[in-house]
Scaffold this active site. Structure first.
Site, short mmCIF file in Angstrom:
data_model
loop_
_atom_site.label_atom_id
_atom_site.label_comp_id
_atom_site.label_asym_id
_atom_site.label_seq_id
_atom_site.Cartn_x
_atom_site.Cartn_y
_atom_site.Cartn_z
N HIS B 244 6.80 2.32 5.86
CA HIS B 244 5.67 3.26 5.64
C HIS B 244 4.76 2.47 4.21
CE1 HIS B 244 3.21 6.54 4.08
NE2 HIS B 244 3.57 7.17 5.36
N PRO B 245 3.63 2.59 4.47
CA PRO B 245 2.58 1.71 3.46
C PRO B 245 2.57 2.23 1.99
CG PRO B 245 1.25 2.51 5.09
CD PRO B 245 2.66 3.17 5.46
N CYS B 246 3.04 3.56 1.97
CA CYS B 246 2.66 4.07 0.46
C CYS B 246 3.08 3.45 -0.57
CB CYS B 246 3.35 5.48 0.47
SG CYS B 246 5.01 5.52 0.40
N ARG B 247 4.00 2.61 -0.68
CA ARG B 247 4.29 1.80 -1.92
C ARG B 247 3.78 0.40 -1.83
NH1 ARG B 247 6.16 3.35 -6.39
NH2 ARG B 247 7.46 1.56 -6.62
N HIS B 248 3.11 -0.07 -0.64
CA HIS B 248 2.69 -1.35 -0.55
C HIS B 248 1.85 -2.05 -1.64
CE1 HIS B 248 5.29 -1.73 3.11
NE2 HIS B 248 4.29 -1.83 3.80
#
Lengths: 337, 301
Positions: B244-248
């Site tokens: 999941h990209p939320c912290r990328h």
């Protein structure tokens, strides 16, 4: 029968298949929307690339794009990534049956012979030198059970059988066979071939090494013109196999070609393999095969014997994949609730 | 050029400030990845899923048939059992920093990896195929299977066919099993988070599709619980595991800050190399290419 002047028989690692979910999904919609109960064979396209990781072989892969596009997707044909180095196209034929019974009743040996005949004819007509991918022509039989969302299938990679089999006089990593200068020049030539969009997906080629150790890669059709020159010639092919002591399956039909077309009895070959996408002379193999088939084997009218049905974990049985989890509308509705 | 035409005027880069990428920067970074690591290529994916804001032939990046020799879960257990600290992750999601500069292979003992030699040796012992979720047809579906096997012995009689490649050595009391799965790793552009997003499609030893749930065995266990989810792929059919990209953006910002503190000016076309290095901490045993034998940016001193 396995001995020819006490030399070992050249043994080839069979091609392996890998089918992506997108292929079965598109086949299902083709079946429902267009094909109906029509069981006519369908031309499909498989994709492969040279082995690029020492631990695993590459596979003949079927994707959604392997099937003919929907009528309203014709515009996307242009996108079918010509020259994609990781997707060398190979022609295939799909026989999709309407019932499991007719799937099992298919005369697999006749179907395999029919594909072998196409390869044999392409060798004798010269087509294989113009479009070498036809040498790796494959066959797929299937039954798509659209009630259970399961797909029964069986691949064949037809290989013309040399009788007696070819024997091996030498097989070593290319880095040991070539001098450092030759290895460097062959690597550079191969990388150039692989980086040009017009040749990146051409899986058979000639490697010539001149007396000054300069290597170049040329198309198969240049074989005749290479003869006059004072140079070594190897038959190169994109080798999907990763094994250190065996060439992969595509070498079989090119050996048949070199004998049938040019009557070569001694053939040097390069099993071209890569590491991280670049020519790797450490894992690529150079070998020399001896071919001695009886008079008449080359008769264009007389197709040699053929082998090539893919084994499923060592057994002669078809494969089956269930996509009910992701395709069955009832199950999808339940899991979404 | 093409990118400019499609995306219109270039947006101000938020790359250094926020660790994110604009659409055109994603294409630039992708072009650079494909040219330096040619096992990656651009693809166009399903025509019906095409995004108008990306070039039609550069919808997403993919590398296929990537080996995964061991399950990440068992590698972590062994590492901990051997007294090693788990470097993979911590609360701040910046555990990658601890492994910075080390190739991911060094996180476990390479000598424990099954090699061709160990396979050769163990071939002499019990040989059986490892079962998989999807396999051959059910026995009851084919009452005449035995007949099939006997009637079709042409290939067995062919001395030029190498026979053993489909067999996998298996020793019940030894963990030294060759569990060579392969993965298709793809990178899409997530328009909401303005970062790349990684997707995993797994295949078992006989190249049959892995259930996405089994893919979790190849994800670092912290991430398997927190950030890896199973969702619809934006360009391909079916459900796939995805980081999941939320912290990328936040993680990439930290990486960029570390580089800048070392006097390296990060360049946007190197974004995906940095990104893939970070992703390697999430999927430590999937051996995709992201080699960086060149400068990450221009060194200012």
């Amino acid at each position: 029968m396995a001995e020819n002047e006490n030399k070992p028989v050249l043994q080839f690692a069979p091609f392996q298949s890998s089918v992506h979910e997108g292929f079965w999904r598109r086949l299902s919609s083709l079946k429902l929307d267009i094909l109906g109960i029509d069981q006519a064979p369908i031309s499909i396209t498989g994709f492969y690339a040279p082995c690029s990781h020492a631990q695993v072989s590459n596979h003949l892969t079927l994707l959604a794009e392997s099937l003919p596009p929907d009528a309203n997707e014709q515009a996307s044909l242009e996108v079918l990534s010509l020259g994609n180095r990781n997707r060398c196209p190979v022609p295939g034929t799909l026989y999709n049956t309407n019932t499991l019974e007719s799937f099992h009743a298919l005369d697999r040996q006749s179907l395999l012979k029919a594909e072998a005949k196409k390869i044999w004819e392409d060798i004798h007509s010269g087509k294989a030198e113009e479009d070498p991918a036809v040498l790796s022509r494959f066959l797929l039989i299937s039954f798509a059970d659209l009630k259970k969302w399961s797909f029964h299938y069986w691949f064949a990679f037809p290989a013309l059988v040399l009788e007696p089999p070819a024997t091996l006089t030498d097989l070593r990593p290319a880095a040991q066979c070539f001098s450092p200068e030759e290895a460097e020049s062959v690597s550079a030539a191969c990388n150039k071939w692989r980086n040009s969009s017009s040749t990146a997906d051409v899986p058979f080629f000639l490697v010539t090494i001149a007396s000054n150790l300069h290597a170049s890669i040329r198309p198969l059709r240049d074989w005749e013109t290479c003869q006059s020159d004072d140079q070594q010639i190897l038959f190169g092919f994109y080798d999907p196999c990763n094994l250190p002591n065996n060439p992969g399956w595509p070498l079989r039909n090119i050996l048949a070609l070199t004998h049938a077309r040019w009557n070569l009895k001694q053939v040097r070959f390069l099993c071209y393999r890569e590491k991280q996408g670049f020519a790797d002379m450490g894992s690529s193999l150079v070998g020399e095969a001896l071919v001695s088939v009886p008079q008449g084997w080359n008769d264009p009218q007389c197709v040699p014997n053929v082998v090539g049905w893919e084994r499923n974990k060592g057994r002669n049985v078809p494969r089956c994949i269930s996509l009910a989890e992701s395709m069955d509308p009832t199950r999808l509705a339940i899991s979404a609730a | 050029d093409t990118v400019e035409r499609i995306t219109g005027p270039r947006t101000v880069s938020a790359f250094k400030e926020k660790g994110v990428l604009s659409i055109s920067e994603f294409v630039i970074a992708g072009d650079n990845l494909v040219s330096k690591c040619p096992t990656w290529s651009w693809e166009s994916g399903e025509p019906s899923k095409r995004k108008s804001y990306l070039p039609h032939d550069k919808q997403y990046l993919i590398t296929r048939n990537v080996p995964c020799l061991r399950r990440a879960a068992s590698v972590e257990e062994e590492y901990e059992a051997a007294g090693g600290e788990l470097l993979l992750d911590n609360e701040d999601n910046d555990g990658w920093l601890a492994t910075h500069g080390k190739p991911k292979e060094t996180k476990y003992d390479e000598e424990n990896l099954p090699t061709m030699e160990t396979l050769e040796i163990s071939k002499k012992k019990t040989i059986q195929s490892i079962s998989s979720y999807f396999g051959g047809e059910e026995e009851e579906d084919i009452p005449d299977m035995a007949e099939y096997e006997e009637s079709d012995n042409v290939i067995e009689a062919d001395p030029a066919t190498l026979q053993s490649t489909y067999l996998v050595a298996h020793e019940p009391d030894d963990d030294n099993i060759l569990r060579t799965r392969t993965y298709d790793v793809s990178i899409t552009y997530d328009k909401y988070y303005q970062t790349p997003r990684v997707w995993l499609t797994g295949y078992d030893e006989s190249r049959m599709l892995l259930q996405p749930e089994l893919v979790m065995e190849d994800v670092s266990q912290d991430h398997a619980r927190k950030t890896v989810t199973i969702e619809d792929h934006p360009h391909l059919p079916g459900k796939h595991a995805s980081v999941h990209p939320c912290r990328h953006g936040a993680v990439m910002k930290k990486i960029i800050d570390v580089l800048m503190s070392r006097g390296v000016e990060p360049e946007v076309d190197k974004y995906l190399f940095l990104f893939l290095k970070f992703v390697a901490s999430v999927i430590p045993t999937i051996e995709y290419d992201y080699t960086m034998d060149f400068d990450l940016g221009s060194t200012s001193h």
